[in-house]
Design a protein around this motif. Structure first.
Motif, PDB file in Angstrom:
ATOM      1  N   UNK A 126       0.859  -0.975  -0.041  1.00  0.00           N
ATOM      2  CA  UNK A 126      -0.084   0.133  -0.119  1.00  0.00           C
ATOM      3  C   UNK A 126       0.982   1.222   0.028  1.00  0.00           C
ATOM      4  N   UNK A 127       0.295   2.610   0.190  1.00  0.00           N
ATOM      5  CA  UNK A 127       0.885   3.502   0.385  1.00  0.00           C
ATOM      6  C   UNK A 127       2.095   3.756   1.431  1.00  0.00           C
ATOM      7  N   UNK A 128       2.895   4.257   1.228  1.00  0.00           N
ATOM      8  CA  UNK A 128       4.057   4.623   1.982  1.00  0.00           C
ATOM      9  C   UNK A 128       3.582   5.589   3.380  1.00  0.00           C
ATOM     10  N   UNK A 129       4.622   5.321   4.429  1.00  0.00           N
ATOM     11  CA  UNK A 129       3.964   6.182   5.527  1.00  0.00           C
ATOM     12  C   UNK A 129       4.445   7.618   5.305  1.00  0.00           C
TER      13      UNK A 129
ATOM     14  N   UNK B 130     -11.135   0.111   3.440  1.00  0.00           N
ATOM     15  CA  UNK B 130      -9.635  -0.353   3.155  1.00  0.00           C
ATOM     16  C   UNK B 130      -8.821  -0.203   4.200  1.00  0.00           C
ATOM     17  N   UNK B 131      -8.032  -1.310   4.386  1.00  0.00           N
ATOM     18  CA  UNK B 131      -7.038  -0.968   5.458  1.00  0.00           C
ATOM     19  C   UNK B 131      -5.727  -1.321   5.093  1.00  0.00           C
ATOM     20  N   UNK B 132      -4.871  -0.627   5.319  1.00  0.00           N
ATOM     21  CA  UNK B 132      -3.359  -0.794   4.943  1.00  0.00           C
ATOM     22  C   UNK B 132      -2.572  -0.633   6.226  1.00  0.00           C
ATOM     23  N   UNK B 133      -1.283  -0.915   6.161  1.00  0.00           N
ATOM     24  CA  UNK B 133      -0.343  -0.815   7.366  1.00  0.00           C
ATOM     25  C   UNK B 133      -0.253   0.713   7.827  1.00  0.00           C
ATOM     26  N   UNK B 134      -0.198   1.569   6.994  1.00  0.00           N
ATOM     27  CA  UNK B 134       0.113   2.978   7.369  1.00  0.00           C
ATOM     28  C   UNK B 134      -1.299   3.944   7.185  1.00  0.00           C
TER      29      UNK B 134
ATOM     30  N   UNK C  61     -21.166  15.961  -8.418  1.00  0.00           N
ATOM     31  CA  UNK C  61     -22.037  14.845  -7.743  1.00  0.00           C
ATOM     32  C   UNK C  61     -21.831  15.015  -6.324  1.00  0.00           C
ATOM     33  N   UNK C  62     -23.097  14.828  -5.527  1.00  0.00           N
ATOM     34  CA  UNK C  62     -23.100  15.106  -4.165  1.00  0.00           C
ATOM     35  C   UNK C  62     -23.130  13.852  -3.493  1.00  0.00           C
ATOM     36  N   UNK C  63     -22.747  12.806  -3.822  1.00  0.00           N
ATOM     37  CA  UNK C  63     -22.630  11.513  -3.467  1.00  0.00           C
ATOM     38  C   UNK C  63     -21.890  11.189  -2.282  1.00  0.00           C
ATOM     39  N   UNK C  64     -21.814   9.872  -1.455  1.00  0.00           N
ATOM     40  CA  UNK C  64     -21.038   9.468  -0.333  1.00  0.00           C
ATOM     41  C   UNK C  64     -19.577   9.877  -0.663  1.00  0.00           C
ATOM     42  N   UNK C  65     -18.886  10.589  -0.008  1.00  0.00           N
ATOM     43  CA  UNK C  65     -17.559  10.948  -0.053  1.00  0.00           C
ATOM     44  C   UNK C  65     -16.594  10.120   0.889  1.00  0.00           C
ATOM     45  N   UNK C  66     -15.310  10.062   0.383  1.00  0.00           N
ATOM     46  CA  UNK C  66     -14.392   9.249   1.051  1.00  0.00           C
ATOM     47  C   UNK C  66     -13.171   9.768   1.358  1.00  0.00           C
ATOM     48  N   UNK C  67     -12.344   9.150   2.076  1.00  0.00           N
ATOM     49  CA  UNK C  67     -10.922   9.828   2.354  1.00  0.00           C
ATOM     50  C   UNK C  67      -9.829   9.007   2.846  1.00  0.00           C
ATOM     51  N   UNK C  68      -8.630   9.080   2.992  1.00  0.00           N
ATOM     52  CA  UNK C  68      -7.670   8.335   3.439  1.00  0.00           C
ATOM     53  C   UNK C  68      -7.167   9.087   4.790  1.00  0.00           C
ATOM     54  N   UNK C  69      -6.989   8.246   5.946  1.00  0.00           N
ATOM     55  CA  UNK C  69      -6.399   8.747   7.200  1.00  0.00           C
ATOM     56  C   UNK C  69      -5.367   7.872   7.363  1.00  0.00           C
ATOM     57  N   UNK C  70      -4.383   8.528   8.276  1.00  0.00           N
ATOM     58  CA  UNK C  70      -3.080   7.864   8.405  1.00  0.00           C
ATOM     59  C   UNK C  70      -3.482   7.045   9.850  1.00  0.00           C
ATOM     60  N   UNK C  71      -3.011   5.824  10.050  1.00  0.00           N
ATOM     61  CA  UNK C  71      -3.338   4.882  11.150  1.00  0.00           C
ATOM     62  C   UNK C  71      -2.619   5.797  12.495  1.00  0.00           C
TER      63      UNK C  71
END
Length: 295
Positions: free
Chosen positions: A56-59, A132-136, A153-163
């Motif tokens: 997945x994505x780097x830290x 979705x779950x990654x290490x970081x 598009x006013x639909x359901x939004x998403x985003x990524x958070x650092x663990x």
């Protein structure tokens, strides 16, 4: 307005200004019409919590002042937030809550953060289902919109958070699956068992359809001033109307489960109207519970 009546005292305690009190979401009213839809392929079962891997994505260990970023909340319109690209897959059996004041949110973890989600907010939406779950990193569902219906598009939004910025915990393992075509509502338990709580309900009219795909329970409120609820709670979702920019004087239009005497057919402004037993069961679900709506 429902939150003006029910939360004015909460807002005073929380130090939220009167301007916010006058911009509150409310459920949609009735407009008879007809609607036709097609049913997509969907997974009604919730995926087991995965073991994070190094893939997945780097830290990212940078420090950010989240107060300089737009806040993710029910009123927010943040064009940089992506609309959910996998709307008919149930989230994982985990939720994330921001630590401290809040956690930065990324549209793409390879870039810079575009917003932040607060640890607490008077109208909920801070217990976030992990998709979705990654290490970081974890990808989550969020409140708010990327655009008003007239502009995008006013639909359901998403985003990524650092663990490192969130507490990720196992959820109750519950989810709600609504089939408009079959007029059924099931609560899906962690073991995969389906608890049927409704065999009929009302949904959105053609001009004001019920949003479909995955979302989650944002907040649950009892609002005696809304006589049509007969004193039953309203269970608000994170997603908002695909056609209404606001409702009843507010500039937001979140959909919800609620009681109504008229509760069969395409007669609402997008909310799902249910009977007393169903709304009692739904109102017991914790914040962050996934809700899947299929046409």
């Amino acid at each position: 307005m429902w939150l003006v009546a029910a939360l004015a005292a909460v807002l005073v305690v929380a130090g939220i200004g009167i301007a916010l009190v006058n911009r509150q979401p409310g459920p949609a009213a009735s407009t008879p019409s007809e609607t036709t839809t097609t049913t997509p392929t969907t997974s009604a079962e919730r995926t087991s919590t995965p073991t994070p891997t190094a893939d997945g994505y780097a830290a990212n260990t940078a420090t950010y002042d989240v107060t300089t970023l737009p806040q993710v909340n029910v009123f927010a319109v943040i064009p940089a937030l992506p609309v959910d690209d996998d709307p008919f897959t149930m989230p994982l059996t985990e939720t994330a809550v921001a630590r401290g004041v809040g956690a930065p949110v990324w549209a793409d973890p390879a870039d810079e953060p575009v917003a932040y989600v607060p640890h607490e907010y008077p109208y909920g939406g801070t217990v976030l289902p992990v998709v979705e779950r990654q290490e970081h990193w974890v990808k989550v569902l969020l409140t708010g919109r990327r655009a008003m219906p007239s502009a995008g598009d006013p639909g359901q939004v998403t985003g990524w958070l650092r663990t490192a910025d969130v507490d990720v915990t196992p959820s109750a393992g519950l989810g709600v699956v609504v089939s408009i075509a079959n007029r059924t509502i099931d609560i899906v338990h962690a073991d995969g068992a389906h608890e049927r709580i409704a065999n009929d309900f009302a949904w959105g009219a053609d001009a004001t359809p019920t949003p479909v795909g995955r979302t989650f329970v944002m907040t649950t409120r009892t609002v005696p001033e809304y006589a049509y609820t007969r004193g039953h709670p309203i269970v608000y979702w994170a997603v908002q109307s695909p056609t209404l920019e606001g409702f009843d004087g507010a500039d937001v239009a979140p959909a919800a489960f609620h009681y109504h005497d008229t509760r069969s057919g395409p007669v609402s402004n997008g909310c799902i109207r249910v009977d007393p037993d169903a709304i009692t069961r739904l109102s017991a679900l914790p914040p962050g519970t996934p809700v899947m709506i299929t046409p």
